[in-house]
Scaffold this active site. Structure first.
Site, PDB file in Angstrom:
ATOM      1  N   ARG A   1      11.586  -5.893   6.540  1.00  4.01           N
ATOM      2  CA  ARG A   1      12.060  -7.270   6.745  1.00  4.01           C
ATOM      3  C   ARG A   1      13.161  -7.636   5.763  1.00  4.01           C
ATOM      4  O   ARG A   1      13.049  -7.344   4.575  1.00  4.01           O
ATOM      5  CB  ARG A   1      10.913  -8.268   6.573  1.00  4.01           C
ATOM      6  CG  ARG A   1       9.758  -8.050   7.526  1.00  4.01           C
ATOM      7  CD  ARG A   1       8.932  -9.324   7.627  1.00  4.01           C
ATOM      8  NE  ARG A   1       7.671  -9.076   8.321  1.00  4.01           N
ATOM      9  CZ  ARG A   1       6.536  -8.811   7.709  1.00  4.01           C
ATOM     10  NH1 ARG A   1       6.475  -8.778   6.397  1.00  4.01           N
ATOM     11  NH2 ARG A   1       5.442  -8.606   8.420  1.00  4.01           N
TER      12      ARG A   1
ATOM     13  N   ARG B   1      -7.270  13.725   9.940  1.00  4.30           N
ATOM     14  CA  ARG B   1      -7.404  13.471   8.510  1.00  4.30           C
ATOM     15  C   ARG B   1      -8.685  12.697   8.285  1.00  4.30           C
ATOM     16  O   ARG B   1      -9.030  11.810   9.076  1.00  4.30           O
ATOM     17  CB  ARG B   1      -6.235  12.623   7.988  1.00  4.30           C
ATOM     18  CG  ARG B   1      -4.870  13.208   8.246  1.00  4.30           C
ATOM     19  CD  ARG B   1      -4.571  14.422   7.437  1.00  4.30           C
ATOM     20  NE  ARG B   1      -4.563  14.126   6.005  1.00  4.30           N
ATOM     21  CZ  ARG B   1      -4.575  15.075   5.065  1.00  4.30           C
ATOM     22  NH1 ARG B   1      -4.610  16.351   5.397  1.00  4.30           N
ATOM     23  NH2 ARG B   1      -4.543  14.746   3.787  1.00  4.30           N
TER      24      ARG B   1
ATOM     25  N   ARG C   1      -4.773   4.687  -2.334  1.00  4.51           N
ATOM     26  CA  ARG C   1      -4.856   3.253  -2.577  1.00  4.51           C
ATOM     27  C   ARG C   1      -6.211   2.879  -3.148  1.00  4.51           C
ATOM     28  O   ARG C   1      -7.169   3.654  -3.080  1.00  4.51           O
ATOM     29  CB  ARG C   1      -4.564   2.450  -1.311  1.00  4.51           C
ATOM     30  CG  ARG C   1      -5.440   2.789  -0.129  1.00  4.51           C
ATOM     31  CD  ARG C   1      -4.935   2.084   1.145  1.00  4.51           C
ATOM     32  NE  ARG C   1      -5.671   2.555   2.314  1.00  4.51           N
ATOM     33  CZ  ARG C   1      -5.309   2.321   3.566  1.00  4.51           C
ATOM     34  NH1 ARG C   1      -4.236   1.611   3.837  1.00  4.51           N
ATOM     35  NH2 ARG C   1      -6.025   2.793   4.565  1.00  4.51           N
TER      36      ARG C   1
ATOM     37  N   GLU D   1      -9.328   5.690  -2.300  1.00  5.43           N
ATOM     38  CA  GLU D   1      -9.242   6.515  -1.091  1.00  5.43           C
ATOM     39  C   GLU D   1      -8.494   7.816  -1.363  1.00  5.43           C
ATOM     40  O   GLU D   1      -7.365   7.792  -1.852  1.00  5.43           O
ATOM     41  CB  GLU D   1      -8.505   5.755   0.027  1.00  5.43           C
ATOM     42  CG  GLU D   1      -9.270   4.558   0.538  1.00  5.43           C
ATOM     43  CD  GLU D   1      -8.677   4.003   1.830  1.00  5.43           C
ATOM     44  OE1 GLU D   1      -7.718   4.595   2.382  1.00  5.43           O
ATOM     45  OE2 GLU D   1      -9.183   2.957   2.279  1.00  5.43           O
TER      46      GLU D   1
ATOM     47  N   TYR E   1      -4.556   6.804  17.375  1.00  5.47           N
ATOM     48  CA  TYR E   1      -4.899   5.922  16.273  1.00  5.47           C
ATOM     49  C   TYR E   1      -4.906   4.478  16.764  1.00  5.47           C
ATOM     50  O   TYR E   1      -3.926   3.755  16.659  1.00  5.47           O
ATOM     51  CB  TYR E   1      -3.921   6.093  15.114  1.00  5.47           C
ATOM     52  CG  TYR E   1      -4.331   5.308  13.884  1.00  5.47           C
ATOM     53  CD1 TYR E   1      -5.478   5.658  13.185  1.00  5.47           C
ATOM     54  CD2 TYR E   1      -3.603   4.220  13.436  1.00  5.47           C
ATOM     55  CE1 TYR E   1      -5.878   4.949  12.076  1.00  5.47           C
ATOM     56  CE2 TYR E   1      -4.000   3.503  12.321  1.00  5.47           C
ATOM     57  CZ  TYR E   1      -5.136   3.877  11.655  1.00  5.47           C
ATOM     58  OH  TYR E   1      -5.543   3.164  10.553  1.00  5.47           O
TER      59      TYR E   1
HETATM   60  N1  UDP Z   1       3.026   4.332   4.282  1.00  8.39           N
HETATM   61  C1  UDP Z   1       3.727   4.711   3.153  1.00  8.39           C
HETATM   62  N2  UDP Z   1       3.636   3.943   2.024  1.00  8.39           N
HETATM   63  C2  UDP Z   1       2.867   2.831   1.964  1.00  8.39           C
HETATM   64  C3  UDP Z   1       2.146   2.433   3.112  1.00  8.39           C
HETATM   65  C4  UDP Z   1       2.244   3.213   4.257  1.00  8.39           C
HETATM   66  O1  UDP Z   1       4.399   5.725   3.173  1.00  8.39           O
HETATM   67  O2  UDP Z   1       2.820   2.186   0.900  1.00  8.39           O
HETATM   68  C5  UDP Z   1       3.164   5.165   5.501  1.00  8.39           C
HETATM   69  C6  UDP Z   1       2.148   6.305   5.507  1.00  8.39           C
HETATM   70  O3  UDP Z   1       2.718   7.431   6.138  1.00  8.39           O
HETATM   71  C7  UDP Z   1       1.028   5.708   6.334  1.00  8.39           C
HETATM   72  C8  UDP Z   1       1.803   4.915   7.393  1.00  8.39           C
HETATM   73  O4  UDP Z   1       2.909   4.394   6.658  1.00  8.39           O
HETATM   74  O5  UDP Z   1       0.231   6.717   6.900  1.00  8.39           O
HETATM   75  C9  UDP Z   1       1.022   3.813   8.059  1.00  8.39           C
HETATM   76  O6  UDP Z   1       0.529   2.917   7.086  1.00  8.39           O
HETATM   77  P1  UDP Z   1      -0.664   1.922   7.374  1.00  8.39           P
HETATM   78  O7  UDP Z   1      -0.771   0.993   6.220  1.00  8.39           O
HETATM   79  O8  UDP Z   1      -0.495   1.348   8.735  1.00  8.39           O
HETATM   80  O9  UDP Z   1      -1.895   2.921   7.376  1.00  8.39           O
HETATM   81  P2  UDP Z   1      -3.455   2.577   7.484  1.00  8.39           P
HETATM   82  O10 UDP Z   1      -3.682   1.293   6.745  1.00  8.39           O
HETATM   83  O11 UDP Z   1      -3.773   2.523   8.912  1.00  8.39           O
HETATM   84  O12 UDP Z   1      -4.049   3.738   6.764  1.00  8.39           O
END
Ligand code: UDP
Length: 389
Positions: free
Chosen positions: A181, A255, A286, A309, A357
């Site tokens: 954004r 995964r 995270r 995680e 997904y």
């Molecule tokens: N991603 C990233 N950095 C971040 C957050 C997300 O590179 O800080 C990428 C990463 O490849 C991830 C994808 O964006 O698998 C999708 O993120 P999302 O937060 O949607 O994943 P979820 O919360 O479903 O695990």
């Protein structure tokens, strides 16, 4: 004894629970809903931690959001929602930035005040290597969206940890989940409807499934029942599609996540619900701090629950969370889908059954559609429930 069962549903997650609810309430048919686990709710299951009273999502953070009015209205029959709006920060080289990438992230990263137009021009310049080319994978897509420096800071390391797959072998749709954004709007989702269930996730399932026509059997493995089922019994199967066919076409890549839960003697560990770690040297992707999902609750302030995680590739006994979906996976999946088309009494659905997904709202939306297009015509006109094209 299955003589009283009109429909067998395998898996008590959102897909299976939605079909069960519709079949019982709209069609007054008898449903047997089974799940291998000891609880309903699938991966959306949550529980209130004994020691702290904090609601913990056992299978990772579940944030409800949807652009779909039908799904929102449907789910609101079973729960109210809080006004929680998800926001995420990312730690990179000992600095904290807001995610998804927005004008605040860009200005902070380049250490300059930038107008939206200036930021667009800067990013276009940094994405020049992709100019006039169609991105063919996650890396190219990310660079075309945010340029190389931001990609290398916030995406490359995180994605390497999350997927352990070369980002050039990953599909681009993984990254298009994240908006970019040129405003200071730092909400994680763009959807019109968003919130968390007021009484927690599990209560939604209890209400959806509370019906005399729905029988629930927990701790029951479909594959130990399969040979004793009456031939032709209609089935909605939401387990892994490769497992259904005994892995005959090969294994689909998934995964899994190891969740490392810890209770800390502080009222606040990180000041927000989700902190991503972009550096590849930090082993986890995270940290979740669950109290922050429900600021409206008066939780005690002596203790907090955090979960780290760690992502790794899933073996058969692990919980599959994210379909890897490489080119080879796509081929394998197509072979399973062809086999599924020959199973006229089995409808495959959900994240595991369709190797996609799905977010919660997408699973519910897909289940409502399948109810109309497959399940209802089956009971009304005798159309096959499965064998879909
Ligand atoms: N991603 C990233 N950095 C971040 C957050 C997300 O590179 O800080 C990428 C990463 O490849 C991830 C994808 O964006 O698998 C999708 O993120 P999302 O937060 O949607 O994943 P979820 O919360 O479903 O695990």
């Amino acid at each position: 004894d299955f003589s009283n069962v009109d429909l067998l549903i395998v898996g008590a997650g959102f897909y299976g629970a939605t079909i069960a609810e519709r079949v019982a309430n709209q069609l007054q048919k008898n449903v047997l809903l089974i799940d291998r686990r000891s609880h309903i709710g699938g991966n959306a299951y949550s529980e209130f931690d004994n020691e702290t009273g904090i609601e913990v999502h056992r299978y990772g953070a579940h944030l409800f959001h949807t652009p779909n009015e039908t799904v929102w209205t449907y789910l609101n029959r079973f729960t109210g929602f809080t006004d929680y709006k998800h926001r995420v920060y990312s730690t990179y080289r000992d600095q904290v930035y807001s995610m998804p990438i927005n004008l605040g992230t860009i200005s902070q990263f380049f250490n300059r005040r930038l107008s939206p137009d200036q930021a667009r021009a800067l990013i276009a310049d940094q994405a020049a290597e992709m100019a006039g080319r169609n991105p063919a994978n996650l890396e190219e897509k990310a660079i075309s969206l945010i340029g190389r420096p931001l990609y290398e800071a916030f995406i490359r390391g995180y994605t390497a940890k999350q997927w352990q797959t070369d980002p050039r072998d990953l599909p681009e749709h993984i990254i298009t989940r994240l908006p970019v954004r040129y405003t200071f709007d730092n909400r994680y989702f763009n959807d019109k409807y968003e919130g968390l269930p007021i009484d927690g996730y599990t209560a939604i399932f209890e209400r959806m499934l509370k019906h005399p026509k729905i029988n629930i059997a927990l701790g029951v493995d479909f594959f130990s029942l399969k040979s004793s089922l009456p031939p032709g019994l209609p089935i909605v199967y939401t387990g892994p599609i490769d497992r259904y066919f005994d892995y005959s076409e090969g294994e689909l890549g998934w995964r899994t996540i190891d969740f490392e839960k810890e209770t800390l003697n502080t009222g606040d560990f990180q000041g927000m619900a989700v902190m991503n770690y972009a550096d590849e040297t930090v082993p986890y992707t995270r940290i979740l701090e669950f109290r922050h999902f429900n600021p409206e609750r008066s939780y005690q302030t002596e203790k907090t629950v955090v979960v780290r995680e760690y992502s790794r590739s899933a073996r058969r006994k692990d919980e599959p969370y994210y379909p890897i979906d490489t080119r080879q996976d796509k081929d394998v999946f197509l072979r399973y889908r062809a086999r599924a088309e020959a199973q006229t009494n089995v409808h495959f659905g959900g994240r595991l059954g369709t190797y996609r997904y799905l977010d919660m709202h997408q699973a519910i939306g897909a289940a409502l559609k399948a109810f109309e297009s497959r399940v209802l015509p089956h009971f009304a006109e005798g159309q096959a429930i499965g064998g879909e094209k």
